[in-house]
Design a protein around this motif. Structure first.
Motif, short mmCIF file in Angstrom:
data_model
loop_
_atom_site.label_atom_id
_atom_site.label_comp_id
_atom_site.label_asym_id
_atom_site.label_seq_id
_atom_site.Cartn_x
_atom_site.Cartn_y
_atom_site.Cartn_z
N GLY A 1 0.72 -1.20 -0.27
CA GLY A 1 -0.06 -0.13 -0.02
C GLY A 1 0.93 1.09 0.13
N ASN A 2 2.11 1.26 -0.07
CA ASN A 2 2.89 2.40 0.14
C ASN A 2 3.13 2.81 -1.31
OD1 ASN A 2 4.71 4.37 0.88
ND2 ASN A 2 6.47 2.90 1.06
N ILE A 3 2.28 3.71 -1.75
CA ILE A 3 2.51 4.36 -3.19
C ILE A 3 2.88 5.71 -3.24
CG2 ILE A 3 -0.07 4.81 -3.25
CD1 ILE A 3 -0.28 3.96 -5.94
N GLU A 4 2.69 6.45 -1.98
CA GLU A 4 2.65 7.87 -1.98
C GLU A 4 1.97 8.57 -3.18
OE1 GLU A 4 7.01 8.52 -1.93
OE2 GLU A 4 7.27 7.55 0.22
N ASN A 5 2.65 9.27 -4.13
CA ASN A 5 2.11 9.99 -5.09
C ASN A 5 2.53 9.28 -6.46
OD1 ASN A 5 1.07 12.01 -3.45
ND2 ASN A 5 3.08 13.14 -3.34
N LYS A 6 2.72 8.10 -6.10
CA LYS A 6 3.21 7.42 -7.52
C LYS A 6 1.98 6.49 -8.09
CE LYS A 6 7.94 6.62 -6.15
NZ LYS A 6 8.99 5.39 -5.88
N THR A 7 2.14 5.78 -9.35
CA THR A 7 1.25 5.30 -10.10
C THR A 7 1.50 3.96 -9.78
OG1 THR A 7 0.88 6.83 -11.81
CG2 THR A 7 0.20 4.57 -12.19
N LEU A 8 0.35 2.98 -9.31
CA LEU A 8 0.38 1.70 -9.21
C LEU A 8 0.05 0.86 -10.58
CD1 LEU A 8 0.71 -0.87 -7.43
CD2 LEU A 8 -1.81 -0.77 -7.22
N LEU A 9 1.13 0.20 -10.91
CA LEU A 9 1.07 -0.43 -12.34
C LEU A 9 1.05 -1.88 -11.98
CD1 LEU A 9 1.19 -0.89 -15.41
CD2 LEU A 9 3.45 -0.94 -15.29
N ILE A 10 -0.23 -2.47 -12.57
CA ILE A 10 -0.55 -3.92 -12.16
C ILE A 10 -0.28 -4.63 -13.50
CG2 ILE A 10 -2.26 -5.58 -11.51
CD1 ILE A 10 -3.47 -3.70 -9.78
N LEU A 11 0.57 -5.63 -13.55
CA LEU A 11 0.88 -6.53 -14.49
C LEU A 11 0.28 -7.79 -14.43
CD1 LEU A 11 4.61 -5.73 -15.40
CD2 LEU A 11 2.81 -4.62 -16.21
N ASP A 12 -1.02 -7.77 -14.93
CA ASP A 12 -1.83 -8.90 -14.95
C ASP A 12 -1.76 -10.06 -16.03
OD1 ASP A 12 -4.18 -10.51 -14.29
OD2 ASP A 12 -5.57 -9.46 -15.32
N GLY B 1 -2.64 -13.18 -15.18
CA GLY B 1 -3.99 -13.89 -15.10
C GLY B 1 -4.92 -13.73 -16.12
N ASN B 2 -4.89 -12.49 -16.54
CA ASN B 2 -5.82 -11.99 -17.54
C ASN B 2 -7.07 -11.93 -16.93
OD1 ASN B 2 -4.21 -11.23 -20.05
ND2 ASN B 2 -3.74 -13.35 -19.87
N ARG B 3 -7.15 -11.53 -15.52
CA ARG B 3 -8.65 -11.31 -15.08
C ARG B 3 -9.19 -10.21 -15.06
NH1 ARG B 3 -11.73 -16.10 -14.05
NH2 ARG B 3 -10.42 -17.73 -13.01
N LEU B 4 -8.37 -9.02 -14.87
CA LEU B 4 -8.75 -7.74 -14.73
C LEU B 4 -9.27 -7.15 -16.01
CD1 LEU B 4 -6.30 -6.46 -12.10
CD2 LEU B 4 -8.58 -7.62 -11.65
N ASP B 5 -10.22 -7.83 -16.69
CA ASP B 5 -10.56 -7.15 -18.00
C ASP B 5 -12.08 -7.20 -18.26
OD1 ASP B 5 -9.88 -6.39 -20.62
OD2 ASP B 5 -9.85 -8.60 -21.42
N TYR B 6 -12.71 -7.01 -17.37
CA TYR B 6 -14.28 -7.07 -17.56
C TYR B 6 -15.03 -6.01 -16.44
CZ TYR B 6 -18.52 -9.24 -18.89
OH TYR B 6 -19.86 -9.63 -19.49
N ARG B 7 -16.23 -5.67 -16.88
CA ARG B 7 -16.76 -4.84 -15.55
C ARG B 7 -17.03 -5.32 -14.34
NH1 ARG B 7 -20.82 -4.76 -19.57
NH2 ARG B 7 -22.49 -6.26 -19.26
N CYS C 1 -1.96 -3.52 -16.98
CA CYS C 1 -1.64 -4.13 -18.28
C CYS C 1 -1.83 -5.63 -18.34
CB CYS C 1 0.00 -3.72 -18.54
SG CYS C 1 0.43 -1.97 -19.10
N HIS C 2 -2.39 -6.15 -19.33
CA HIS C 2 -2.57 -7.51 -19.32
C HIS C 2 -1.37 -8.45 -20.12
CE1 HIS C 2 -6.67 -6.80 -18.32
NE2 HIS C 2 -6.96 -6.21 -19.09
N MET C 3 -0.98 -9.09 -19.43
CA MET C 3 0.32 -9.94 -19.91
C MET C 3 -0.14 -11.08 -20.52
SD MET C 3 2.28 -7.24 -19.30
CE MET C 3 3.97 -7.86 -19.55
N PRO C 4 0.71 -11.61 -21.38
CA PRO C 4 1.72 -11.06 -22.03
C PRO C 4 1.38 -10.32 -23.33
CG PRO C 4 1.63 -13.31 -22.86
CD PRO C 4 0.50 -13.15 -21.89
N SER C 5 0.14 -10.01 -23.55
CA SER C 5 -0.42 -9.38 -24.68
C SER C 5 -0.26 -7.88 -24.41
CB SER C 5 -1.84 -9.43 -24.95
OG SER C 5 -2.55 -8.94 -23.58
#
Length: 739
Positions: free
Chosen positions: A450-461, A463-469, A495-499
């Motif tokens: 959770g330590n992100i301060e003012n940075k951007t959290l980049l999730i490299l997915d 599992g290709n799960r985070l692609d739907y409402r 970002c969905h990986m490896p695509s």
């Protein structure tokens, strides 16, 4: 089990609106026994619905966004123009149930469950009271109480995104029931005071969800159903003050809406557009072809098919129905002991009750005609039609009882059993989505402090799960992370990986690209495309973020382990109690019931949603959101392939000694030569695809090509930049042993 439906006695009571089955405050009849008939059957139904799943359900979509706002701004109870939700100022109480649940316990969804259960209890009990008021039959009242809870037209009743809608409907029905009780008071002061309470409840329903407004006619329809048009008119005239107080509740909301609408760019305006009257002129046939048909027949059609196709065993459903039968029989015996009720079962009463039910169905569905998108779904759009549908079924059961008691009992048992089966499957559907979400959140909390301060959290997915409402898009993702870490988490990219597809999508549902350089991550918006009525426009410039301003998180590289997760012992940053609630969902087991979709075997039958509006979150990338082709009874889910390379990821348990066959259908192509442009691969190996008909395809899968566990099916074909950037629309794929 006697439903107690004899001939209707004379209505020459004085005054006509005071009926013997509802005692005034001077009646010595025990009120406790009287109200238990209405309350306890609904309580038993709710208990039976929750028993297999417990409190495993969590947030799904909008709920996470609301929780994120609570974390960022503190809990707030009104969504007015100065609140963090000004878009919903037309319904200022819309967030009130969520706020109450969070205020009572901000670390879990326990009180979300409690409030949803209470809303269903109010809905069932008040409909029971209304039916008793009209027919005088305790049997019909109890069946109506059960039916309105298990009625299968809507597909969002048992999820928290509809919590405020459930409460709005329940408050409208509660206000109507209290108002009918107010009309039975001999003392004018008592009647007026109860009318004020009922009017305030109905106004609250409107302020929570504006579709409640059209249900202001419920008391008039009750009087009409019971006594006919002439007597109902007389009674309204005699109780004009009480009716004026009741109408004032609806009027207050109308005045508020007229004054507030010009001040904001409201959610309603964005949905309905500027010319909603023209929209209704075009969509009004759907009031009957979709709204009325689904409410009367279509919901039951789906419920029967779900019962036949989705259950591995029926033991729990049979036992639950037996329990309900005993409850009904017991309460009818208790009611018979009173010997004071007057039962009205003339054909004219049943006809008027059926007419009132149809009117309520049409009024409950009518507000959604202003939105084309709402006509393509069954979620929320049938919640307000359900009470009218229940009244119609009760009228038909009453008529059937007059012809044959056995037929009436069998029909009532059928409706209760099939409706209960439908609701149990709906509960299971949303709990399964909660579990998939919980697996993602569990992995995030294991790897991110959770330590992100003012940075951007980049999730490299990976599992290709985070692609739907249904799987953490935009506010759902930031809201869930804000909730878990109890601080605003605003800047997140996926970002969905490896695509390397970027989760962000344009108005056509197409994804961008994630490009990594030595110093930066560049997030490229989808390329410019055109189509009929859609001119090409230049995409926005790339979003470039230096790596020094990014915290990178990789998820989904290893099997997610939904069955046996191993919590990390050194988790830091997230709130322990909140993470514990997520783990409870992840580890929750469904008791007493086995559903077929929970079993991994040597068959894969994929569509983008088995049942109308209960979409299955797409596990893969390159697809647009599910679209429904709405028919009379069968509703076809499809999704457009919007990337050159699109994948479906699935679990399989093959027999390695067998060959398998892949079948599927693309029902629309953007290009004209699908067989020459589409390459289909399984786990990286190209399949020998044969095309037939209009988009049907099949391929042999050799023994050993499928793996035990996770498999990936890939579709490779160009997109058409002159046709909205689309490629082809997939209806479904099926893998089974080769015969």
């Amino acid at each position: 089990m006697e439903l107690k439906m004899s001939e209707r006695p004379s209505m020459n009571t004085s005054p006509p609106f005071l009926t013997p089955e509802h005692p005034s405050i001077d009646d010595p009849r025990p009120l406790a026994k009287h109200w238990l008939v209405h309350i306890l059957p609904a309580t038993v139904v709710i208990f039976l619905l929750w028993l297999p799943f417990g409190f495993a359900l969590t947030g799904l979509i909008e709920e996470w966004g609301v929780l994120g706002l609570f974390v960022q701004h503190g809990v707030f109870f009104l969504a007015d123009t100065s609140s963090p939700l000004p878009l919903h100022a037309m319904r200022p109480l819309t967030v009130f149930p969520h706020a109450v649940a969070f205020w009572l316990d901000n670390n879990s969804f326990f009180f979300w469950h409690v409030l949803l259960m209470l809303a269903l209890l109010i809905k069932g009990s008040t409909v029971s009271y209304i039916i008793k008021k009209v027919t005088g039959s305790a049997g019909l009242a109890i069946i109506a109480s059960i039916l309105v809870i298990v009625y299968p037209a809507d597909t969002m009743q048992l999820s928290f995104r509809g919590l405020h809608i459930n409460w709005a409907l329940s408050l409208a029905l509660l206000g109507s029931a209290i108002f009918m009780h107010a009309l039975s008071q001999r003392r004018k002061l008592h009647g007026c005071l109860l009318s004020v309470v009922s009017s305030a409840l109905f106004a609250s329903a409107c302020f929570m969800y504006e579709a409640s407004l059209l249900l202001a006619c419920i008391p008039a329809l009750i009087l009409f159903s019971r006594d006919g048009l002439k007597l109902a008119t007389i009674q309204i005239t005699q109780k004009l003050a009480e009716h004026a107080i009741w109408a004032a509740g609806a009027l207050v909301y109308v005045i508020y809406a007229i004054r507030t609408a010009p001040l904001i760019n409201s959610y309603q305006a964005s949905v309905a557009g500027t010319d909603w009257l023209t929209t209704i002129k075009v969509t009004y046939p759907k009031l009957f072809s979709v709204g009325l048909l689904r409410s009367t027949l279509g919901g039951w059609f789906d419920a029967v098919r779900i019962t036949a196709q989705e259950y591995s065993s029926y033991g729990y459903t049979v036992i639950a129905c037996a329990i309900l039968f005993v409850v009904v029989a017991t309460f009818l015996k208790l009611d018979n002991d009173t010997k004071t009720d007057s039962v009205r079962n003339t054909f004219s009463v049943n006809i008027r009750l059926a007419i009132s039910g149809i009117i309520l169905i049409l009024l409950g569905y009518f507000p959604f005609l202003i939105s084309y998108s709402h006509l393509l779904i069954s979620q929320r759009t049938f919640l307000f039609a359900t009470p009218g549908a229940a009244l119609l079924v009760i009228a038909l059961l009453s008529v059937a009882y007059g012809a044959s008691r056995i037929v009436a009992y069998l029909c009532a048992g059928f409706f209760v059993a099939v409706g209960l089966s439908f609701q149990l499957y709906q509960f299971h559907h949303y709990v399964e989505i909660s579990k998939v979400q919980a697996s993602v959140l569990n992995e995030v909390t294991e790897k991110f402090d959770g330590n992100i301060e003012n940075k951007t959290l980049l999730i490299l997915d990976y599992g290709n799960r985070l692609d739907y409402r249904w799987m953490f898009i935009n506010e759902s993702l930031t809201g869930s992370l804000s909730f878990l870490y109890n601080k605003p988490v605003r800047n997140v990219q996926v970002c969905h990986m490896p695509s390397r597809h970027w989760q962000h999508s344009d108005e056509l549902g197409r994804k961008g690209k994630c490009v990594e350089t030595a110093e930066n991550w560049a997030f490229q918006y989808p390329t410019s495309v055109s189509g009929p009525g859609f001119p090409a426009s230049a995409p926005p410039p790339d979003l470039v973020i230096p790596k020094s301003s990014i915290v990178t998180l990789e998820i989904g590289k290893q099997p997610e382990g939904l069955e046996h997760p191993t919590p990390a012992s050194n988790v830091k940053g997230s709130i322990p109690e909140r993470r514990a609630s997520i783990l409870e969902t992840l580890n929750a087991k469904t008791r007493f019931i086995n559903f077929r979709d929970s079993i991994v075997n040597d068959r894969f039958d994929w569509t983008f949603g088995k049942w109308w509006s209960m979409e299955i979150p797409t596990h893969g990338t390159g697809w647009r959101e599910t679209e429904w082709d709405v028919g009379k009874f069968h509703h076809q889910p499809t999704a457009w392939k919007v990337e050159k390379e699109a994948t479906l990821v699935f679990e399989f348990a093959p027999d390695q000694s067998k060959a398998y066959e892949l079948n599927g259908t693309f029902n629309i192509f953007a290009s004209t030569s699908p067989s020459s442009s589409m390459i289909i691969s399984l786990n990286g190996k190209v399949l020998p695809v044969q095309w037939s008909g209009a988009g049907d395809f099949q391929a042999r899968i050799e023994a050993g090509a499928l793996t035990s566990g996770t498999n990936t099916l890939e579709f490779n074909s160009p997109t058409d930049d002159t046709y909205y950037g689309l490629s082809a629309r997939l209806a479904g794929v099926h893998i089974a042993p080769l015969k």
